[in-house]
Design an enzyme around this catalytic site. Sequence first.
Site, mmCIF file in Angstrom:
data_model
loop_
_atom_site.group_PDB
_atom_site.id
_atom_site.type_symbol
_atom_site.label_atom_id
_atom_site.label_comp_id
_atom_site.label_asym_id
_atom_site.label_seq_id
_atom_site.Cartn_x
_atom_site.Cartn_y
_atom_site.Cartn_z
ATOM 1 N N LYS A 76 -20.551 50.982 -72.778
ATOM 2 C CA LYS A 76 -21.410 51.848 -71.968
ATOM 3 C C LYS A 76 -21.999 51.013 -70.840
ATOM 4 O O LYS A 76 -22.394 49.864 -71.061
ATOM 5 C CB LYS A 76 -22.511 52.444 -72.853
ATOM 6 N N SER A 151 -26.581 60.849 -73.433
ATOM 7 C CA SER A 151 -26.204 60.212 -72.203
ATOM 8 C C SER A 151 -24.911 59.395 -72.288
ATOM 9 O O SER A 151 -24.343 59.033 -71.256
ATOM 10 C CB SER A 151 -27.325 59.273 -71.759
ATOM 11 N N SER A 175 -28.486 60.267 -77.713
ATOM 12 C CA SER A 175 -27.430 59.937 -76.745
ATOM 13 C C SER A 175 -26.148 59.381 -77.334
ATOM 14 O O SER A 175 -25.168 59.206 -76.603
ATOM 15 C CB SER A 175 -27.955 58.951 -75.703
#
Lengths: 484, 95
Positions: A76, A151, A175
């Site tokens: 990420k 997210s 997330s």
Amino acid sequence: MHELSLEAIRSALARREFSALEITTHFLDRIARIDPRLNAFVTVDRETALAGARAADAALAAGTAGPLCGVPIAHKDIFCTDGMRTSCGSRMLGNFVPPYDATVVERLAAAGCVTLGKTNMDEFAMGSSNETSYYGPVRNPWDRERVPGGSSGGSAAAVAARLAPVATATDTGGSIRQPAALCGLTGIKPTYGRVSRHGMIAFASSLDQGGVLARSAADAALLLGAMAGFDPRDSTSIDAPVPDYCASLDADLAGLRIGVPKEYLDAGLHPGTERAVRAGLAELERLGARVREISLPHSPLSVPAYYVIAPAECSTNLARFDGVRYGYRCADPQDLFDMYARSRAEGFGDEVKRRILVGTYALSAGYYDAYYRKAQQIRRLIAQDFHAAFAEVDVIAGPASPSPAFRFGEKSTDPVTMYLEDIYTIAANLAGVPALSVPVGLVDGLPVGMQLIGRHLDEARILNVAHRFQQATDWHLRRPGGID
Amino acid sequence: MSISEEQLARVAELARIRLDEATVAEVTRRISDILAMIDQMSAVDTTGVEPMANPLDATQRLRADEVTETDRRERFLAIAPLSEDGLYLVPRVIE
């Protein structure tokens, strides 16, 4: 090659059925071919990945290979990578090349993982649909008209579309678990402090936790074991030994006590999601677990309390982005104040600015007690709910998200509507307990996730339950159509 | 509870975020919506409840005050928007 589990990749590499260079090239080629349709990656560094793969092959040949040597991975874009741009989904960090690795990146590199690239995300991890990314929304591989969740939507879409075997992610209010649910993956948010936050760009420091998005509980267990553990560079890191999560995956579920909070099967739940979760619970009963209703009475307050605590912490954490030491600086600043105010106005997107403003307001003189202190008191009530529940049950189960993946624009116009997307996931962050989402069915061709929540530091147990569930079902093996 | 445009302007100044005049009304409305949602908290009696800052009730760990990092000044300055002679450059503060 892209359907192999992490364990299968490891043993194939060890037996020289293929090389690290071959599997890395395979995934890089898939990314180049398929990702233009998904936008899951913000940065792909082919040369660095190939160099890493060659080094892995050399280590395999020399017998010095780490436990995950040659396994490709996507990070990420919130984890700092030395020499590789780390944008956090923001214009603010569009030119930011970190001078160091996050501990998570460092540990996985030491274990032998080969970094394919950095995945797209909601800006500074603030969002539940990936629509707040400065680098454009990520599309859900199951239906490209729908969001992948957020997210960590880029990591989820990348793993679901088999553009990476596994990916790192972070979870402040859901997330990891919500995108796992919306993309048909297994995603675990460990206990607060289990995985180091060093080099993980801070959003809300008392809630942020790194974890894994994977295609199975077994893959998640393997990767988490390599990431977790004490880090002196993170002041809230837990100094406790990391168990072998893989060793306990097959433990029998007979007699396991599972509690289902009645507040989680409420009127706001999509009927298809509810049916799938109830069927999942029935499957767990067939596996020997005893399922009963429990109550987490303060859970309806988790969203309001979170939307004070997270913005408050975000407003202080994001104060560091001032256009002085790194990141975006506006053109032609008139004076120091103008430089700060315009760099931040131009560098941050609407949702990030909104949260900074809410947080600044909640912490400002005269409002602190009514907002921040009150939210922290409610946080304790929510944590006490879990403590009481875990005196009677071993695992808490329920939905991971209120509905399957929604369409672009469906919730992004109204922040409060979007915030309710995390209604079932936020409480675990407030209480700091580990939680995961596991695929439990399909509704109109879209995946549904079941959430499993454990006691502090009991990641092994929820991974065990998820793994046994996956031995008895095949929902985690379903793959999106339209992606070859 | 809601927030006025004047209050929002003050908060934006504290947060060092320039607000675009054209969007002030919209931002004010959205933030008031969020504050209204947050207001659900006020219905709960929290008398005597100890605020929770860390989910494990952990306190900050201290370490010995010793130098553990190497000097990487050049590397850190290299990513600054503007630097000179080992210093960060910002607009003139004192005339």
